[in-house]
Design a protein around this motif. Structure first.
Motif: not given
Length: 511
Positions: A179-187
């Motif tokens: 998810v970190d790699a996909r989103e603008e900001y990391r979780l």
């Protein structure tokens, strides 16, 4: 709602071990840690400030096994690289993405969702105790923690072990990185912990989850559950920079946990906040039960070690309930918790009956709420309370005055820099003979000189003592409480922040 999940209960959980490290050594070793990860673990500085922990302490210690402790610290270190709980991007996009790749674990069990300004954790613990007494397997997610990060995720009324915490993190870590790699900001830190909690509950598996929001409601990371029961504890001003400057604005954010067709349990609210919450309930076609209307306190009297209550629930009255917690606000929390559990079982809607009275009595008699008017030492009596805003401080001051006959009370106060410290001090001024101003281990603690200046404004210079280090502040307060023989009924109240309470709790325990 009729519960259709199997009923079961786990066996007893072993008692956590005590920490043995020294306060100063650990503070030196922990200065680089994110303040949101854990209140600094500490030992006693002097024999004078030592005190035994309560039997059956519900707060876990650091693992005694050095290798296990090292592994837990490694997880904490990895989490510390993420946004802390005070840095937010108001969205549930990232947590929803994590739930998706994890297979929607939060939908594997029904949930009771809790928001509000004060009283959330105590109410969550009471709900958990009631559900457990009726032989449901529970998962509880609350924040922040008093001493150790593992407190935040509980199964069957006990924090998960360090081993299970580490395993849960390692299990979801690949999905977090995806998810970190996909989103603008990391979780964020809180989003990852929320994902861990929901995954741990599904893995257990639990019969019901009791979930406290981190902040707000609508965009809080916990708000990917469909809580069949939404609980709103009293709303007041807090986190105004993020939630709004009036109770109504704050209620607008917190009303976001109210789902379509849910049952909403409302504690007594300011009028403007109540209007917002009721409007949201109508829009969601939700059923509403209001404290003072559909449920509430019938009678209350102070008792040794707590209070004796008669509560009116959604299905009828429950008398002779002993609650081993002090303060009228805890009685109100108990009424809210009882109504929430009744609603979960369909009482008041599908069923016109009460819960088994003996089971309800047994559950409430076993409730503990660490850091909430918690006595940790006698001679003189030292009480810890995590009040961190004026609303909470007023409730605490009322509770102390009612439950304890102190001839002299000395306060030890350290607040967080983003809180209304002056309002909190003003709430305590009528009950404190003197106040010792200090700092806790959190880097966000209010500057001692700044807090001292506010204290002088409120108390006057003669009633203010400044001790930058908490161990010294505790020593000074205990000395003040004991200095004259006429003050045999003197006490000390440590308050202002959950971090202050966590630090003091460890300092006042025997290593």
């Amino acid at each position: 709602m009729v519960l259709s999940v199997p009923l079961r209960r786990l066996g007893p959980v072993s008692e956590p071990s005590d920490p043995s490290d020294q306060f100063d050594d650990i503070v030196d070793a922990e200065t680089t840690r994110d303040p949101d990860l854990a209140v600094i673990e500490a030992g006693s500085r002097t024999l004078r400030t030592q005190g035994g922990r309560p039997q059956g302490d519900p707060v876990p210690s650091r693992p005694e096994d050095p290798e296990l402790d090292k592994a837990l610290r490694e997880v904490e270190t990895e989490l510390s690289t993420r946004w802390g709980e005070t840095k937010l991007e108001p969205s549930v996009t990232r947590i929803a993405a994590l739930m998706d790749v994890l297979g929607e674990p939060q939908r594997a069990y029904p949930s009771i969702h809790i928001t509000g300004t004060n009283g959330k954790t105590s109410t969550a613990r009471m709900i958990e105790a009631l559900l457990g007494a009726f032989e449901l397997r529970t998962g509880r997610y609350t924040s922040p923690h008093v001493q150790t990060i593992t407190e935040r995720i509980s199964l069957d009324g006990a924090p998960i072990s360090a081993e299970r915490f580490i395993e849960t993190y390692q299990d979801i870590k690949p999905y977090v990185e995806l998810v970190d790699a996909r989103e603008e900001y990391r979780l964020s830190f809180f989003e990852v912990l929320t994902g861990m909690a929901y995954a741990a509950f599904a893995d257990a598996p639990v019969d019901v989850a009791v979930v406290e929001v981190g902040m707000g409601g609508a965009w809080d990371a916990t708000n990917v559950i469909d809580g069949s029961v939404a609980v709103v504890t009293p709303i007041d001003l807090d986190h105004t920079d993020r939630l709004g400057g009036t109770p109504a604005e704050i209620a607008g954010e917190k009303s976001g946990i109210i789902k379509q067709g849910a049952t909403v349990i409302l504690a007594q609210q300011p009028v403007d906040a109540a209007q917002v919450l009721l409007k949201k309930a109508v829009e969601a076609d939700a059923t509403v039960a209001r404290e003072g209307m559909e449920f509430g306190i019938v009678a209350r009297e102070v008792a040794v070690g707590g209070q004796l209550l008669t509560l009116r629930g959604l299905g009828g009255e429950y008398d002779n309930i002993f609650l081993p917690l002090h303060g009228a606000y805890q009685a109100r929390n108990a009424a809210v918790a009882l109504a929430a559990v009744e609603a979960f079982f369909g009482i008041g809607a599908e069923h016109a009956r009460t819960l088994d009275l003996d089971t309800v009595r047994q559950a409430f008699a076993q409730v503990a709420s660490p850091g909430r008017l918690e006595i940790v030492r006698s001679s003189p009596t030292v009480i810890l309370d995590a009040a961190h805003n004026p609303h909470g401080a007023r409730a605490t001051a009322e509770g102390v005055s009612e439950a304890f006959g102190f001839s002299r009370l000395v306060g030890v106060v350290s607040t967080s820099g983003d809180k209304d410290a002056k309002g909190l001090l003003e709430a305590f001024e009528p009950i404190f003979a003197e106040v010792v101003v200090t700092a806790n281990s959190n880097p966000r603690a209010t500057d001692v000189d700044e807090l001292a200046a506010l204290a002088v404004e409120v108390f006057g210079e003669d009633r203010v003592v400044v001790e930058p280090r908490l161990p010294d502040a505790l020593e000074a307060a205990i000395t003040l409480a004991e200095e004259e023989a006429e003050y045999g009924g003197a006490g000390v109240l440590v308050t202002g922040s959950i971090f202050t309470v966590g630090d003091a709790r460890l300092l006042l325990r025997r290593g």
